[in-house]
Design an enzyme around this catalytic site. Sequence first.
Site, PDB file in Angstrom:
ATOM      1  N   THR A 202     -11.995 -62.462 104.766  1.00 58.35           N
ATOM      2  CA  THR A 202     -13.487 -62.400 105.126  1.00 58.35           C
ATOM      3  C   THR A 202     -14.128 -62.589 106.477  1.00 58.35           C
ATOM      4  O   THR A 202     -13.356 -62.910 107.501  1.00 58.35           O
ATOM      5  CB  THR A 202     -14.114 -63.750 104.482  1.00 58.35           C
ATOM      6  N   ARG A 203     -15.143 -61.928 106.887  1.00 59.71           N
ATOM      7  CA  ARG A 203     -15.792 -61.751 108.120  1.00 59.71           C
ATOM      8  C   ARG A 203     -17.271 -62.229 108.199  1.00 59.71           C
ATOM      9  O   ARG A 203     -18.082 -62.332 109.098  1.00 59.71           O
ATOM     10  CB  ARG A 203     -16.000 -60.175 108.857  1.00 59.71           C
ATOM     11  N   HIS A 207     -19.609 -68.959 100.576  1.00 59.76           N
ATOM     12  CA  HIS A 207     -20.677 -69.772  99.886  1.00 59.76           C
ATOM     13  C   HIS A 207     -19.930 -69.950  98.389  1.00 59.76           C
ATOM     14  O   HIS A 207     -18.705 -69.883  98.283  1.00 59.76           O
ATOM     15  CB  HIS A 207     -21.795 -69.193  99.650  1.00 59.76           C
ATOM     16  N   HIS A 210     -17.890 -67.399  96.879  1.00 60.80           N
ATOM     17  CA  HIS A 210     -16.471 -66.994  97.356  1.00 60.80           C
ATOM     18  C   HIS A 210     -15.530 -68.003  96.989  1.00 60.80           C
ATOM     19  O   HIS A 210     -14.323 -67.788  96.678  1.00 60.80           O
ATOM     20  CB  HIS A 210     -16.567 -66.977  98.830  1.00 60.80           C
ATOM     21  N   ARG A 296     -15.596 -56.209  96.172  1.00 63.22           N
ATOM     22  CA  ARG A 296     -16.335 -55.024  96.470  1.00 63.22           C
ATOM     23  C   ARG A 296     -16.664 -54.794  97.815  1.00 63.22           C
ATOM     24  O   ARG A 296     -16.973 -55.251  98.667  1.00 63.22           O
ATOM     25  CB  ARG A 296     -17.632 -55.333  95.756  1.00 63.22           C
TER      26      ARG A 296
END
Length: 602
Positions: A202-203, A207, A210, A296
């Site tokens: 992730t970047r 929340h 996730h 996605r």
Amino acid sequence: MPEQWTDGLNPPHGGQLVNRMAPASEQAALQREAATLPGWSLNHRQLCDLELLLNGGFSPLQGFLTQTDYESVLSDMRLANGLLWPMPITLDVSEDFARGLNVGDRIALRDPQGLNLAILTLSDLWRPDRLLEARQVFDSEDPTHPGVAYLLEDSGPVYLGGTLTGIQAPVHHDFQALRQGPAELRRLLAEQGWQKVVAFQTRNPMHRAHQELTRQAARQTGAAILIHPVVGQTRPGDIDHYTRVRCYQHLLQRYQGESVRLSLLPLAMRMGGPAEALWHAIIRKNFGASHFIVGRDHAGPGKNALGEDFYGPYEAQELVKAHADELGIEMVPFRKMVYVAQRGRYLPAEAARSDETVLSLSGTELRQRLKQGEEIPDWFTWPEVAAELRHRHPPRHRQGITLFFTGLSGSGKSTIAEALNARLLEQGQRRTTLLDGDVVRRNLSEGLGFSREDRDRNILRIAWVASQISRHGGIAICAQIAPYADTRQRARAMVEAEGGFVEIHVSTPLATCEQRDRKGLYALARAGKIKGFTGISDPYEPPKDPELTIDTRDVSPDAAVDQIIHYLEQAGYLRPRHLPRDAANEEAETRVPLLDRQLTVR
Ligand code: PPS
């Protein structure tokens, strides 16, 4: 490829974990040698690449790609030996630096402070076709794509290939306990007895959605969770990694007895969508993961110049799937997760029934809510994560802002700026700094003249100081001619990285300024005694889209100040005057509607 990898985890790509660091006993001698070599100062992206080349994160690469490997990666997503490798890892330098270099030369690679980190033994030196590279790697020539923009606008024209000898790893002073190279992370994962590990890239802050996604991935695969966020270079405009890592640390506390570890990856992302997803999977394999989550629009670069997506939302999943057999790390594909209100939980979007209420919040909506000081719903994230984000994105009335006056000499900029400063100080809501053109030229820009170059230097210095004031939540009031549109644009970009920017065009026409001629300078300029005088013998390019326009033929300084303050209140940068100043009211007060950007005051 060796079948056995002794730590019990997934073997690295190509079967061996590269370690290009010289033994400690040789480092002092290498440092001495490096000091005598031609030295290249690495930019941020190159520094990130170097770190992962030295520690094996980019195994099997032994250094920056040679021309043969580079061409093979571009045409087939493979190294010349046939091994899958979708992203060219190249060292781009300037013509000046490349001049005089020969194959076999040794080159010191330095960090921005001048510390020698590694020696590159040059095996190749060539001038790539960067447009072709953009097309082949990113399937685009559009510079709104950050990977394309780097290639076409920032990268040097010469590529250097060769193997590396590491002298010292790039230095990090933040979150040291969370930074592990592949060898160290493998050791820690193995010590925990985990053999199956599912990595999450992730970047962004994480929340509830996730967390749910990582939980489901862990359940499906029977693997432990590795949260492996990128803390090198991400997409411009992303939330800084300091804030994000504090959010991840909060999130960790929200797992309940699950096997989960957080480790930071100093990767420079290219936002290459499908090819990047493949690359990410290979990197996670090197760090010991057996499974990799691809969601996605993985590593998506945002919209192109026409407002369309560069890649299809599930193209990354398709490409990774197509290479599943030879990748040696299993993809865990995910669709978009949504909150289903009736069930009080997150589910993949397609699992919700048509009669159920489905909730989700996009990154843009989240940023908008933070900006307006609006509520961040409980179903979306935890209060401690929301608090971190609020701290990073304070509501507008606590954000730093630069009020940037521009206009001809004698147009009234300084007078209005001074009056505005006094009025803001009288109100006492905000701290201000007045950077008046004349005062700046006596201090910050002493010695600069009025050539284009000197004027640009002057404006960019002012912008830098203003950006620092904005960064710390203050109001910078700048009043200077700033005659050139592109320099003002650069000033805006510098400031907007740190806070708000309001351009105020004092549009009083030349004839009026000349008639007033308060300092007698126009007369001198007309007589040819001052050369390059703005409006007379040097251009003034009026702003096309300023936030405010003020013509002092029709408006007194006090009335102009009223209009500016009204604008700042409407935009939320100042709290309305009728409200009390105490902190208890802050949340309610921030919900002021956004005003159309432009306002003309006459
Ligand atoms: S710039 O172009 O933004 O860097 O100019 P700035 O720093 O605002 O300085 C403008 C003031 O310098 C005086 N001055 C000149 N102005 C324009 N052109 C030339 N050649 C020039 N030489 C001196 C002038 O008094 C400007 O002050 P203001 O307050 O704008 O009248």
